[in-house]
Design a protein around this motif. Structure first.
Motif, mmCIF file in Angstrom:
data_model
loop_
_atom_site.group_PDB
_atom_site.id
_atom_site.type_symbol
_atom_site.label_atom_id
_atom_site.label_comp_id
_atom_site.label_asym_id
_atom_site.label_seq_id
_atom_site.Cartn_x
_atom_site.Cartn_y
_atom_site.Cartn_z
ATOM 1 N N ARG A 187 5.124 -24.310 145.746
ATOM 2 C CA ARG A 187 3.904 -24.253 145.203
ATOM 3 C C ARG A 187 4.059 -24.614 143.650
ATOM 4 O O ARG A 187 3.290 -24.897 142.911
ATOM 5 C CB ARG A 187 3.177 -22.928 145.000
ATOM 6 N N GLN A 188 5.357 -24.761 143.163
ATOM 7 C CA GLN A 188 5.925 -25.522 141.988
ATOM 8 C C GLN A 188 5.666 -27.044 142.246
ATOM 9 O O GLN A 188 6.217 -27.684 140.971
ATOM 10 C CB GLN A 188 6.986 -24.928 141.347
ATOM 11 N N TYR B 267 8.045 -28.995 144.025
ATOM 12 C CA TYR B 267 9.237 -29.341 144.353
ATOM 13 C C TYR B 267 9.481 -29.743 145.996
ATOM 14 O O TYR B 267 8.569 -28.904 146.810
ATOM 15 C CB TYR B 267 10.364 -28.282 144.094
ATOM 16 N N LEU C 283 9.176 -20.871 147.150
ATOM 17 C CA LEU C 283 10.242 -21.411 146.584
ATOM 18 C C LEU C 283 11.251 -22.106 147.236
ATOM 19 O O LEU C 283 11.948 -21.611 148.071
ATOM 20 C CB LEU C 283 10.730 -20.276 145.464
ATOM 21 N N ALA D 64 9.608 -32.331 140.377
ATOM 22 C CA ALA D 64 8.400 -31.759 140.880
ATOM 23 C C ALA D 64 7.234 -32.876 141.076
ATOM 24 O O ALA D 64 7.215 -33.650 140.078
ATOM 25 C CB ALA D 64 8.298 -30.442 140.229
ATOM 26 N N CYS E 244 0.662 -28.231 140.207
ATOM 27 C CA CYS E 244 1.847 -27.705 140.063
ATOM 28 C C CYS E 244 2.598 -27.496 138.537
ATOM 29 O O CYS E 244 3.159 -26.469 138.324
ATOM 30 C CB CYS E 244 2.972 -28.387 140.997
ATOM 31 N N ARG E 245 2.466 -28.651 137.816
ATOM 32 C CA ARG E 245 3.293 -28.487 136.794
ATOM 33 C C ARG E 245 2.746 -27.852 135.714
ATOM 34 O O ARG E 245 1.401 -27.684 135.477
ATOM 35 C CB ARG E 245 3.554 -30.023 136.421
ATOM 36 N N LYS E 246 3.783 -27.175 134.866
ATOM 37 C CA LYS E 246 3.132 -26.295 133.620
ATOM 38 C C LYS E 246 2.413 -27.109 132.676
ATOM 39 O O LYS E 246 1.055 -26.866 131.975
ATOM 40 C CB LYS E 246 4.302 -25.421 132.794
#
Length: 199
Positions: free
Chosen positions: A136-137, A139, A171, A180, A193-195
Protein backbone atom coordinates in the motif's frame (compact mmCIF):
# COMPACT_ATOMS: atom_id res chain seq x y z
CA UNK A 1 20.80 -14.75 14.04
CA UNK A 2 20.13 -15.68 10.41
CA UNK A 3 20.94 -12.92 7.93
CA UNK A 4 17.98 -11.54 5.98
CA UNK A 5 18.48 -12.22 2.26
CA UNK A 6 16.25 -10.00 0.18
CA UNK A 7 16.81 -12.05 -2.99
CA UNK A 8 15.66 -15.24 -1.27
CA UNK A 9 12.73 -13.37 0.28
CA UNK A 10 11.62 -11.99 -3.09
CA UNK A 11 11.95 -15.35 -4.82
CA UNK A 12 9.77 -16.99 -2.17
CA UNK A 13 7.17 -14.25 -2.65
CA UNK A 14 7.27 -14.67 -6.42
CA UNK A 15 6.46 -18.36 -6.04
CA UNK A 16 3.59 -17.52 -3.67
CA UNK A 17 1.98 -14.80 -5.77
CA UNK A 18 2.39 -16.70 -9.05
CA UNK A 19 0.48 -19.56 -7.44
CA UNK A 20 -2.29 -17.19 -6.32
CA UNK A 21 -2.68 -15.89 -9.85
CA UNK A 22 -2.56 -19.33 -11.45
CA UNK A 23 -5.31 -20.53 -9.12
CA UNK A 24 -7.71 -17.70 -10.01
CA UNK A 25 -10.85 -18.93 -11.74
CA UNK A 26 -10.96 -17.66 -15.36
CA UNK A 27 -14.31 -15.93 -14.82
CA UNK A 28 -13.00 -14.19 -11.69
CA UNK A 29 -9.92 -13.01 -13.54
CA UNK A 30 -11.98 -11.61 -16.42
CA UNK A 31 -14.27 -9.73 -14.03
CA UNK A 32 -11.31 -8.41 -12.00
CA UNK A 33 -9.57 -7.23 -15.18
CA UNK A 34 -12.75 -5.43 -16.24
CA UNK A 35 -13.13 -3.68 -12.89
CA UNK A 36 -9.47 -2.65 -12.76
CA UNK A 37 -9.74 -1.17 -16.25
CA UNK A 38 -12.87 0.74 -15.27
CA UNK A 39 -11.33 2.21 -12.11
CA UNK A 40 -8.09 3.08 -13.90
CA UNK A 41 -9.84 4.84 -16.77
CA UNK A 42 -11.95 6.87 -14.35
CA UNK A 43 -8.95 8.49 -12.67
CA UNK A 44 -8.13 12.08 -13.53
CA UNK A 45 -4.56 10.97 -14.23
CA UNK A 46 -5.79 8.81 -17.10
CA UNK A 47 -8.19 11.48 -18.39
CA UNK A 48 -5.49 14.17 -18.41
CA UNK A 49 -2.75 12.04 -19.99
CA UNK A 50 -1.88 12.51 -23.64
CA UNK A 51 0.08 9.25 -23.71
CA UNK A 52 -0.40 5.92 -21.94
CA UNK A 53 2.88 4.07 -21.45
CA UNK A 54 2.01 0.46 -20.62
CA UNK A 55 3.33 -3.07 -20.52
CA UNK A 56 1.71 -5.71 -22.73
CA UNK A 57 0.23 -8.35 -20.46
CA UNK A 58 1.00 -12.05 -20.36
CA UNK A 59 -1.63 -14.58 -19.14
CA UNK A 60 -0.31 -14.28 -15.56
CA UNK A 61 -0.71 -10.49 -15.42
CA UNK A 62 -3.54 -8.02 -15.10
CA UNK A 63 -4.78 -7.57 -18.65
CA UNK A 64 -3.59 -4.47 -20.52
CA UNK A 65 -4.75 -5.36 -24.02
CA UNK A 66 -8.19 -3.94 -23.27
CA UNK A 67 -6.50 -0.83 -21.84
CA UNK A 68 -4.48 -0.38 -25.04
CA UNK A 69 -7.64 -0.67 -27.14
CA UNK A 70 -9.51 1.74 -24.85
CA UNK A 71 -6.72 4.32 -24.80
CA UNK A 72 -6.44 4.30 -28.59
CA UNK A 73 -10.23 4.71 -28.85
CA UNK A 74 -9.92 7.67 -26.46
CA UNK A 75 -7.48 9.28 -28.93
CA UNK A 76 -4.48 8.86 -26.66
CA UNK A 77 -1.05 7.84 -27.85
CA UNK A 78 0.00 4.41 -26.60
CA UNK A 79 3.59 3.31 -26.09
CA UNK A 80 4.75 -0.19 -25.16
CA UNK A 81 8.16 -1.62 -24.22
CA UNK A 82 10.84 -3.18 -26.38
CA UNK A 83 13.61 -5.02 -24.50
CA UNK A 84 16.99 -4.04 -25.91
CA UNK A 85 19.09 -7.08 -26.82
CA UNK A 86 21.88 -8.07 -24.40
CA UNK A 87 20.88 -5.41 -21.84
CA UNK A 88 18.38 -4.88 -19.04
CA UNK A 89 17.11 -1.73 -20.77
CA UNK A 90 13.77 -1.00 -22.40
CA UNK A 91 12.82 1.42 -25.12
CA UNK A 92 9.22 2.41 -25.71
CA UNK A 93 7.57 2.66 -29.12
CA UNK A 94 4.23 4.13 -30.14
CA UNK A 95 1.71 1.70 -31.59
CA UNK A 96 -1.63 2.22 -33.26
CA UNK A 97 -2.95 -1.34 -32.90
CA UNK A 98 -2.40 -4.52 -30.89
CA UNK A 99 -1.92 -6.26 -34.24
CA UNK A 100 1.44 -4.52 -34.67
CA UNK A 101 2.97 -6.50 -31.80
CA UNK A 102 5.08 -9.64 -32.23
CA UNK A 103 6.33 -12.24 -29.72
CA UNK A 104 9.90 -11.60 -28.74
CA UNK A 105 11.78 -11.44 -25.40
CA UNK A 106 10.51 -14.12 -22.96
CA UNK A 107 7.62 -14.74 -25.37
CA UNK A 108 6.12 -11.31 -24.61
CA UNK A 109 4.44 -9.28 -27.34
CA UNK A 110 6.64 -6.33 -28.29
CA UNK A 111 6.54 -3.55 -30.89
CA UNK A 112 8.68 -3.43 -34.00
CA UNK A 113 11.61 -1.11 -33.26
CA UNK A 114 10.87 1.50 -35.92
CA UNK A 115 13.01 4.60 -35.20
CA UNK A 116 10.16 6.92 -36.23
CA UNK A 117 7.98 5.46 -33.45
CA UNK A 118 10.58 5.63 -30.65
CA UNK A 119 9.40 7.63 -27.63
CA UNK A 120 11.97 10.29 -26.75
CA UNK A 121 9.76 12.59 -24.67
CA UNK A 122 7.54 11.18 -21.92
CA UNK A 123 5.97 14.48 -20.91
CA UNK A 124 2.18 14.32 -20.64
CA UNK A 125 2.24 10.57 -20.04
CA UNK A 126 1.26 8.10 -17.35
CA UNK A 127 3.04 4.76 -16.95
CA UNK A 128 1.18 1.54 -16.14
CA UNK A 129 3.55 -0.66 -14.15
CA UNK A 130 3.43 -4.46 -13.87
CA UNK A 131 4.09 -6.44 -10.72
CA UNK A 132 3.33 -9.79 -9.14
CA UNK A 133 2.38 -7.99 -5.92
CA UNK A 134 2.23 -4.46 -4.52
CA UNK A 135 2.04 -3.00 -1.04
CA UNK A 136 0.00 0.00 0.00
CA UNK A 137 3.06 2.25 -0.14
CA UNK A 138 3.31 1.57 -3.89
CA UNK A 139 6.31 -0.73 -3.82
CA UNK A 140 6.17 -3.70 -6.15
CA UNK A 141 7.40 -7.24 -6.43
CA UNK A 142 8.65 -7.57 -9.99
CA UNK A 143 9.84 -10.59 -11.92
CA UNK A 144 13.49 -10.17 -11.01
CA UNK A 145 14.85 -9.00 -14.36
CA UNK A 146 15.22 -5.32 -13.42
CA UNK A 147 13.82 -3.79 -16.61
CA UNK A 148 11.22 -1.59 -14.93
CA UNK A 149 13.49 -0.65 -12.02
CA UNK A 150 15.94 0.82 -14.53
CA UNK A 151 13.26 2.59 -16.51
CA UNK A 152 11.43 4.06 -13.51
CA UNK A 153 14.66 5.48 -12.10
CA UNK A 154 14.55 8.12 -14.85
CA UNK A 155 10.83 8.33 -15.60
CA UNK A 156 9.25 11.54 -14.30
CA UNK A 157 5.59 10.98 -15.12
CA UNK A 158 2.81 9.59 -12.92
CA UNK A 159 3.12 5.83 -12.31
CA UNK A 160 0.22 3.46 -11.70
CA UNK A 161 0.62 -0.14 -10.63
CA UNK A 162 -2.28 -2.47 -11.41
CA UNK A 163 -2.80 -5.50 -9.22
CA UNK A 164 -5.37 -8.05 -8.10
CA UNK A 165 -6.55 -7.45 -4.52
CA UNK A 166 -5.42 -10.98 -3.63
CA UNK A 167 -1.86 -9.95 -4.52
CA UNK A 168 -1.81 -6.82 -2.37
CA UNK A 169 0.20 -7.03 0.84
CA UNK A 170 0.66 -4.64 3.74
CA UNK A 171 4.41 -4.24 3.37
CA UNK A 172 7.08 -5.48 0.97
CA UNK A 173 10.69 -5.41 2.09
CA UNK A 174 12.59 -3.55 -0.58
CA UNK A 175 16.05 -3.04 -1.96
CA UNK A 176 17.91 0.16 -2.69
CA UNK A 177 16.81 0.28 -6.33
CA UNK A 178 13.11 -0.31 -5.74
CA UNK A 179 10.89 2.65 -6.64
CA UNK A 180 7.32 3.15 -5.42
CA UNK A 181 4.46 3.82 -7.80
CA UNK A 182 2.36 6.93 -7.27
CA UNK A 183 -0.86 4.90 -7.30
CA UNK A 184 -2.00 1.29 -7.22
CA UNK A 185 -5.33 0.22 -8.73
CA UNK A 186 -7.06 -3.02 -7.77
CA UNK A 187 -10.54 -4.26 -8.65
CA UNK A 188 -11.81 -2.61 -5.45
CA UNK A 189 -9.97 0.68 -5.11
CA UNK A 190 -7.25 3.05 -6.19
CA UNK A 191 -4.61 3.82 -3.59
CA UNK A 192 -2.54 6.99 -3.66
CA UNK A 193 0.82 5.89 -2.35
CA UNK A 194 3.61 8.46 -2.19
CA UNK A 195 3.89 10.84 0.72
CA UNK A 196 4.35 13.65 -1.81
CA UNK A 197 1.25 13.11 -3.91
CA UNK A 198 1.10 14.71 -7.32
CA UNK A 199 -2.57 15.60 -7.28
Amino acid sequence: MQKFEIRVYKQELRTRFKAIRQEMAPEDRIESDRRILSLLCNTWQYHSADTVVTYVSTPLEVDTKALITRALADNKRVAVPYCVDNTRDMEFYYISSIDELKKRTFGVLEPVAEPKNLVTDFSGSICIVPGLAFDRQGYRLGYGKGYYDRFLADYRGFTIGICYKSCMTHLLHRGRYDIACDMVVTENEHILCRKTRRE
